[in-house]
Design a protein around this motif. Sequence first.
Motif, PDB file in Angstrom:
ATOM      1  N   ASP A 242      38.118  19.662  15.829  1.00 60.65           N
ATOM      2  CA  ASP A 242      38.954  20.352  14.833  1.00 60.65           C
ATOM      3  C   ASP A 242      39.162  21.605  15.626  1.00 60.65           C
ATOM      4  O   ASP A 242      38.717  22.249  16.623  1.00 60.65           O
ATOM      5  N   PRO A 243      40.687  22.194  15.378  1.00 59.85           N
ATOM      6  CA  PRO A 243      41.048  23.404  16.017  1.00 59.85           C
ATOM      7  C   PRO A 243      39.989  24.504  15.887  1.00 59.85           C
ATOM      8  O   PRO A 243      39.758  25.366  16.814  1.00 59.85           O
ATOM      9  N   VAL A 244      39.121  24.780  15.175  1.00 55.82           N
ATOM     10  CA  VAL A 244      38.396  25.779  14.862  1.00 55.82           C
ATOM     11  C   VAL A 244      37.016  25.517  15.928  1.00 55.82           C
ATOM     12  O   VAL A 244      36.468  26.439  16.530  1.00 55.82           O
ATOM     13  N   GLU A 245      36.861  24.288  15.755  1.00 52.80           N
ATOM     14  CA  GLU A 245      35.784  23.979  16.840  1.00 52.80           C
ATOM     15  C   GLU A 245      36.255  24.067  18.228  1.00 52.80           C
ATOM     16  O   GLU A 245      35.592  24.710  19.054  1.00 52.80           O
ATOM     17  N   ASN A 246      37.420  23.587  18.563  1.00 50.35           N
ATOM     18  CA  ASN A 246      38.186  24.075  19.815  1.00 50.35           C
ATOM     19  C   ASN A 246      38.240  25.525  19.964  1.00 50.35           C
ATOM     20  O   ASN A 246      38.186  25.965  21.323  1.00 50.35           O
ATOM     21  N   ALA A 247      38.400  26.283  18.969  1.00 51.41           N
ATOM     22  CA  ALA A 247      38.560  27.990  19.357  1.00 51.41           C
ATOM     23  C   ALA A 247      37.433  28.556  19.982  1.00 51.41           C
ATOM     24  O   ALA A 247      37.136  29.396  20.586  1.00 51.41           O
ATOM     25  N   SER A 248      36.170  27.958  19.644  1.00 52.07           N
ATOM     26  CA  SER A 248      34.736  28.298  20.307  1.00 52.07           C
ATOM     27  C   SER A 248      34.808  27.473  21.823  1.00 52.07           C
ATOM     28  O   SER A 248      33.985  28.133  22.422  1.00 52.07           O
ATOM     29  N   LEU A 249      35.147  26.378  21.845  1.00 54.15           N
ATOM     30  CA  LEU A 249      34.873  25.629  23.044  1.00 54.15           C
ATOM     31  C   LEU A 249      35.529  26.318  24.118  1.00 54.15           C
ATOM     32  O   LEU A 249      35.250  26.402  25.378  1.00 54.15           O
ATOM     33  N   MET A 250      37.009  26.674  24.076  1.00 56.65           N
ATOM     34  CA  MET A 250      37.650  27.081  25.118  1.00 56.65           C
ATOM     35  C   MET A 250      37.398  28.353  25.776  1.00 56.65           C
ATOM     36  O   MET A 250      37.170  28.273  26.972  1.00 56.65           O
ATOM     37  N   PRO A 251      36.744  29.335  24.993  1.00 57.37           N
ATOM     38  CA  PRO A 251      36.101  30.538  25.817  1.00 57.37           C
ATOM     39  C   PRO A 251      34.966  30.197  26.473  1.00 57.37           C
ATOM     40  O   PRO A 251      34.690  30.550  27.656  1.00 57.37           O
ATOM     41  N   TRP A 252      34.226  29.097  26.076  1.00 54.14           N
ATOM     42  CA  TRP A 252      33.046  28.646  26.785  1.00 54.14           C
ATOM     43  C   TRP A 252      33.462  27.992  28.035  1.00 54.14           C
ATOM     44  O   TRP A 252      32.802  28.001  29.114  1.00 54.14           O
ATOM     45  N   GLY A 363      42.965  23.318  29.580  1.00 56.96           N
ATOM     46  CA  GLY A 363      44.211  22.949  29.379  1.00 56.96           C
ATOM     47  C   GLY A 363      44.481  21.804  28.503  1.00 56.96           C
ATOM     48  O   GLY A 363      45.419  21.843  27.424  1.00 56.96           O
ATOM     49  N   VAL A 364      43.637  20.867  28.553  1.00 58.17           N
ATOM     50  CA  VAL A 364      43.929  19.550  27.686  1.00 58.17           C
ATOM     51  C   VAL A 364      43.500  20.080  26.369  1.00 58.17           C
ATOM     52  O   VAL A 364      44.143  19.702  25.274  1.00 58.17           O
ATOM     53  N   VAL A 365      42.470  20.927  26.230  1.00 57.09           N
ATOM     54  CA  VAL A 365      41.859  21.358  24.837  1.00 57.09           C
ATOM     55  C   VAL A 365      42.899  22.108  24.198  1.00 57.09           C
ATOM     56  O   VAL A 365      43.363  22.201  23.004  1.00 57.09           O
ATOM     57  N   LEU A 366      43.584  23.305  25.095  1.00 59.39           N
ATOM     58  CA  LEU A 366      44.514  24.111  24.581  1.00 59.39           C
ATOM     59  C   LEU A 366      45.774  23.569  23.970  1.00 59.39           C
ATOM     60  O   LEU A 366      46.329  23.896  22.909  1.00 59.39           O
ATOM     61  N   ILE A 367      46.175  22.724  24.772  1.00 61.76           N
ATOM     62  CA  ILE A 367      47.407  21.950  24.549  1.00 61.76           C
ATOM     63  C   ILE A 367      47.291  20.844  23.112  1.00 61.76           C
ATOM     64  O   ILE A 367      48.170  21.013  22.211  1.00 61.76           O
ATOM     65  N   GLY A 368      46.048  20.426  23.128  1.00 65.78           N
ATOM     66  CA  GLY A 368      45.863  19.719  22.042  1.00 65.78           C
ATOM     67  C   GLY A 368      45.557  20.619  20.746  1.00 65.78           C
ATOM     68  O   GLY A 368      45.880  19.823  19.607  1.00 65.78           O
ATOM     69  N   THR A 369      45.207  21.588  20.985  1.00 73.21           N
ATOM     70  CA  THR A 369      45.038  22.645  19.651  1.00 73.21           C
ATOM     71  C   THR A 369      46.217  23.112  19.350  1.00 73.21           C
ATOM     72  O   THR A 369      46.493  23.342  18.082  1.00 73.21           O
ATOM     73  N   LEU A 370      47.065  23.618  20.056  1.00 74.19           N
ATOM     74  CA  LEU A 370      48.303  24.307  20.006  1.00 74.19           C
ATOM     75  C   LEU A 370      49.540  23.683  19.483  1.00 74.19           C
ATOM     76  O   LEU A 370      50.428  23.822  18.850  1.00 74.19           O
ATOM     77  N   TYR A 371      49.540  22.279  20.469  1.00 71.63           N
ATOM     78  CA  TYR A 371      50.805  21.643  20.083  1.00 71.63           C
ATOM     79  C   TYR A 371      51.250  21.211  18.685  1.00 71.63           C
ATOM     80  O   TYR A 371      52.323  21.293  18.281  1.00 71.63           O
ATOM     81  N   PRO A 372      50.093  20.933  17.821  1.00 68.52           N
ATOM     82  CA  PRO A 372      50.528  20.404  16.619  1.00 68.52           C
ATOM     83  C   PRO A 372      51.129  21.766  15.737  1.00 68.52           C
ATOM     84  O   PRO A 372      52.233  21.410  14.816  1.00 68.52           O
ATOM     85  N   LEU A 373      50.544  22.788  16.109  1.00 73.76           N
ATOM     86  CA  LEU A 373      50.957  24.193  15.416  1.00 73.76           C
ATOM     87  C   LEU A 373      52.438  24.441  15.768  1.00 73.76           C
ATOM     88  O   LEU A 373      53.326  24.891  15.014  1.00 73.76           O
TER      89      LEU A 373
END
Length: 641
Positions: A242-252, A363-373
Amino acid sequence: MIAEFGLAALWIAAALSVLQLGLSALGLTGARDALLPPVRAVAVAQGVMSAAAFVALIWLFVRVDLSVALVAANDHSEKPLLYRFSGTWGNHEGSMLLWVAVLGMAGAAVALIERRLPERTLVATLGAQAFIAIGFFAFLLFASNPFARLDPAPAEGLGLNPLLQDPGLAFHPPTLYFGYVGLSVAFSFAVGALVTRDVGPAFARAMRPWVLGAWIFLTLGITAGSYWAYYELGWGGWWFWDPVENASLMPWLAATALLHSVTVLATRDGLRAWTIMLAVIAFSMSMVGTFLVRSGILTSVHAFAVDPTRGGFILALLAIYIGGALALFGLRVGTVREGQRFDAVSREGALVANNLLLSAILGVVLIGTLYPLGVEALTGGKLSVGPPYFNAAAGPLALVLVALMGAGPLAQWRRDDGFAVFRRMAVPIVVAVVAIIAVRMSAPSIRVLPLLGLMVAAGAAVASVAPLWKRKLLRTPLFTYGMVVAHLGIAVALAGMASEAAFTQETLVAARPGETHRVGPWSLRFDGVEPIAGENWTAIEGTLTVRRGGDAAYVMRPQARAFSAPPTETSEAAIRTVIDGQLYVVLGKADAQGRWQLRLWWKPYVTLIWLGGGLVALGGVLSLIGRVRRERRARVAEAYA
């Protein structure tokens, strides 16, 4: 008066942050010797006032002061005390005030305890921290005032989202915010070092504990949040991308890369520019996460804001902070000396490869999170990017990363021989091969990615303890144990993820009282349902008698709860944890024939996921204690030299 006191404290803290920035700017012009004590004092005062504002909001929620709009919208007199307390940050304004309070206290801590940086660099660091704080104070005071009054006050509040009425709310958001704000401190250190052209091992040694502390809190927050979603949402999964889950994973991910890079700079004087860039990226990812969760562009239990003005404000802050830092990096990177060189086959080389893989996964997570938006913003259409993309794109990279994690600590610093490293990896490689053969023979239909995950996990687990071979364990530094435990935790978590993906069994049944059904090695007799009531909810509770082989019977009680404030229905899963996995049961609706829907899962070794996360955080704690103790002894020895 409590609300007025909190608002006044917030305004005073904002004014102090402006003063702190001004004094820091003056200090950098040449009068730093005289201005350093005032800058420290102002930073401490700002932290105190920020904390006072947040304590005032907590008190308003605990008292259920419905004359405050935020309390009326998110509190209820019938809520248990724990949820009135933790509900303070279970909303947009409260969560942002928590961010600001932690930010202020972190700046105060830097001012109080940091003595390793040169005065000029410390002044610049505190100035950067004040600059970050100013934007968030402005956001709260002008766009998200948590202390706004409501006249007339309603007779009762609307209550907290029932999905957030869980002890996890008291733990998960604060730990994540401690991690996010810890990255803001690392960002301020990087900006301060760039401003004063003081990028070197001393700067890295000063920054490393803050990075390590932030990384520990992020690890704990992500691990706890994953388990909270697993047992609370009732869908049987531990991570949905989920994008909210990814929002915490990316900084980690960025913080993990930064932690390894800053270690190379602190101990071997390498990767200077890369460390600065990673500090900027890590804080950028925390800001991106804040924007995603708080801007209203996501629909989620965690996404509190729905006002586009607030989203625009946060986006402007992101552009100012990150754009400014990148511009400063571009202007000053030419002044950052290269540092010590090293061969590709070396521990530094392995850490560079580690950083590159972490950056690729990010990069994979960031693209997958932001691309739909982006697609929705440009075309108005809806696009979903889910687990198939993330698993296929990030999964193989993660396996290579974990394999490299096992090999890296077995290489020597500066330069090494590839064949020598391969010989040191002989035992882990043999264990990995044996593991893949054993799993393939016992589960011929297993998919490729989980099979490789189990293989890599087995080899990495053995390789993670290899740095302790042939060492005097009582004389081994504590931070070495920390590295071993953290790497072992990654291997354990990977084994849990692969096992859950490979061996989970699910059954959906419509059961009448008295019927017995099976899932995996378990038999479950559905005994019936009965109504029950809690402190602020009612529920239909099912009763199941479960048995595994000849073991003693065990009673499980899944619930379908109904909350009145606000009106919401939730599923409370019943979970039976045993040494080799978890039995997971969810009670659904009744049909016209009097049958009840039951979703049954048997998840072998799924608990290894959270055990591994706990070990990773424990390894970070051991490393932090070990590093702090070593540096303290070094300062004492230097003082008496």
